[in-house]
Design an enzyme around this catalytic site. Structure first.
Site, PDB file in Angstrom:
ATOM      1  N   SER A  99       0.821  -1.203   0.000  1.00 16.69           N
ATOM      2  CA  SER A  99       0.000   0.000   0.000  1.00 16.69           C
ATOM      3  C   SER A  99       0.857   1.255   0.000  1.00 16.69           C
ATOM      4  CB  SER A  99      -0.956  -0.027   1.198  1.00 16.69           C
ATOM      5  OG  SER A  99      -1.848   1.050   1.161  1.00 16.69           O
ATOM      6  N   ASP A 243      -3.514   6.284  -3.103  1.00 19.88           N
ATOM      7  CA  ASP A 243      -2.367   5.706  -2.409  1.00 19.88           C
ATOM      8  C   ASP A 243      -1.683   4.703  -3.334  1.00 19.88           C
ATOM      9  OD1 ASP A 243      -4.216   3.633  -2.304  1.00 19.88           O
ATOM     10  OD2 ASP A 243      -3.839   3.147  -0.204  1.00 19.88           O
ATOM     11  N   ASP A 245      -1.435   1.431  -3.783  1.00 14.86           N
ATOM     12  CA  ASP A 245      -2.144   0.355  -4.475  1.00 14.86           C
ATOM     13  C   ASP A 245      -3.515   0.798  -4.973  1.00 14.86           C
ATOM     14  OD1 ASP A 245      -3.070   0.508  -1.831  1.00 14.86           O
ATOM     15  OD2 ASP A 245      -3.539  -1.612  -1.704  1.00 14.86           O
ATOM     16  N   ASP A 247      -6.291   1.695  -3.714  1.00 15.46           N
ATOM     17  CA  ASP A 247      -7.589   1.300  -3.152  1.00 15.46           C
ATOM     18  C   ASP A 247      -8.180   2.414  -2.297  1.00 15.46           C
ATOM     19  OD1 ASP A 247      -5.824   1.053  -1.019  1.00 15.46           O
ATOM     20  OD2 ASP A 247      -6.596  -0.869  -0.337  1.00 15.46           O
TER      21      ASP A 247
END
Length: 454
Positions: A99, A243, A245, A247
């Protein structure tokens, strides 16, 4: 390697420094354990742009295939793109990402078929125990017939599915600055936004897991400074930051001012309730603003408060049949997206709401942003339990206050509330406070911080 799994298997996922805490040999064991615990005949695996991600995800795939499981590799993807594949294919999935963590980290977010969460109470503990067992006794025997490993592209289908859930075709043309932070938003945004009435201004769309421009964590104000400046320079209608990743999404208005994720939660909740005839349950975690349950009730819905963390939110979404859920960390969950979190779908909802009327975003979100929040304030402490107990002792038994311990400690008064909860991964206590005005918020914030840090 001699791995200490207690350091890398967290409440919701696997995460640690590569190769110091885990490596491809361990990823292979995780793949075998995931195959055994899910009992699946096939799984799907994806990864982000970190330098270690392709090797780790391929090792995981080899471990699962050695147990007789067929593996579909979807390659570079956002986390919500992996959830899409899990939902659309009806397969358990594994996403390799850390992340927003620095480049030396990597991790695995796992789910069962239909993007159902795998957390400490839903399979992750069993996966850890199997890996620990195999580290002691050697890898398990391979299946007589190994599974096949195949590759499949999903980006176009993912984008088409999201666009089918939010109609943006008739909105006014919006100038939108997107900061992908060199993360997976740079991979997904061009395809999702293609053909929409959006004048896209891209920032840091080059995939680079070393994050050369800034950390891909838009909750840290330092990481949206470039976005704020560019929105003002471009005269844009809105800025969106993802961010690492992709999500989570974070929004700034046309003046470059941050929009609270709680306000976004309330706005999207109102839209989802409107689509559902003014009925439905909306999940919010306990550090979202009081605005969220207020707006949900005003639009006919039922708010349900839960603890922080995506596996808890997803479980509550499934239990209650909720239509939507939001966290103050800018995770947004949709029933139409297999109860999984997708920052991209939340962003499309905000663009649809903004472009469907003529007011600027600052005016649009004003009705959803009714209180003054402190933001999350972290304090390093020697003893989390002792400091939390000290906070509880200071407020317990005080007339007019309510205390609950759903997640850490929440203290509520008529015109303010605060929550203090321990970090799962660091020696920190996290404080969130909110009040009806700035002075009241600052007073309770400083009062609690003095106890935490005393």
């Amino acid at each position: 390697m001699a791995a200490d799994l207690s350091q890398i298997v967290k409440a919701y996922d696997v995460r640690g420094v590569v190769p110091d805490q885990w490596d491809e040999s361990l990823a292979e064991l995780f793949g075998a354990a995931f195959a055994q615990v899910t009992g699946a005949g096939a799984i799907v695996v994806g990864h982000d742009m970190r330098p270690s991600s392709p090797g780790l995800s391929q090792a995981f795939a080899r471990g699962a295939a050695a147990r007789g499981v067929d593996v579909t590799e979807i390659g570079l993807c956002s986390t919500d793109q992996l959830y899409y594949a899990s939902g659309a294919f009806g397969l358990p999935g594994a996403m390799f990402t850390a992340s927003h963590n620095p480049a030396k980290y990597n991790g695995i977010k796992m789910c069962r078929a239909g993007a159902a969460p795998v957390g400490q109470d839903t399979g992750l503990t069993e996966i850890r125990e199997l890996v620990e067992q195999w580290l002691d006794s050697g890898a398990p025997e391979p299946a007589q017939t190994p599974g096949a490993i195949t590759q499949r592209e999903t980006l176009d289908d993912y984008a088409a599915y999201l666009r089918s859930l939010v109609d943006l075709t008739s909105i006014r043309t919006l100038k939108v600055v997107v900061d992908a932070g060199n993360g997976m938003g740079g991979h997904t945004v061009p395809t999702v936004f293609a053909g929409l009435p959006i004048d896209l201004v891209p920032m840091y769309f080059e995939l680079d897991g070393t994050f050369p421009n800034h950390e891909a964590n838009p909750l840290d104000p330092a990481n949206i400074v470039d976005l704020q400046k560019r929105v003002r320079e471009e005269g844009a209608d809105i800025g969106i930051a993802f961010d690492g990743d992709a999500d989570r999404c974070f929004v700034v208005d046309g003046q470059g001012n941050p929009v609270s994720p709680s306000a976004i939660t309330a706005l999207v909740a109102a839209r989802e309730l409107g689509k559902n005839g003014g009925k439905g349950t909306v999940i919010h975690n306990l550090i979202t603003s009081w605005s969220v349950p207020e707006v949900v009730r005003e639009h006919g819905g039922t708010p349900v408060r839960t603890r922080v963390g995506h596996s808890f939110i997803k479980a509550e979404m499934a239990r209650t049949g909720a239509i939507f859920g939001g966290e103050h960390s800018a995770h947004y969950y949709f029933k139409e997206f297999w109860n999984a979190d997708t920052g991209m779908l939340a962003a499309l909802h905000v663009l649809a709401a903004l472009g469907g009327q003529d007011q600027p975003l600052s005016r649009l979100v004003a009705e959803y942003d009714r209180y003054v929040g402190s933001g999350e304030i972290n304090s390093t402490v020697d003893d989390q339990k002792a400091r939390l107990a000290a906070v509880k002792a200071a407020y317990q038994g005080v007339e007019g206050l309510e205390l609950d311990e759903l997640d850490g400690l929440t203290v509520s008064a008529a015109d303010w509330w605060f929550n203090v909860r321990p970090s799962n991964t660091e020696p920190l206590l996290r404080l969130n406070a909110e009040a009806k005005d700035e002075a009241a918020m600052a007073k309770i914030r400083d009062e609690v911080l003095a106890i935490i840090r005393g």
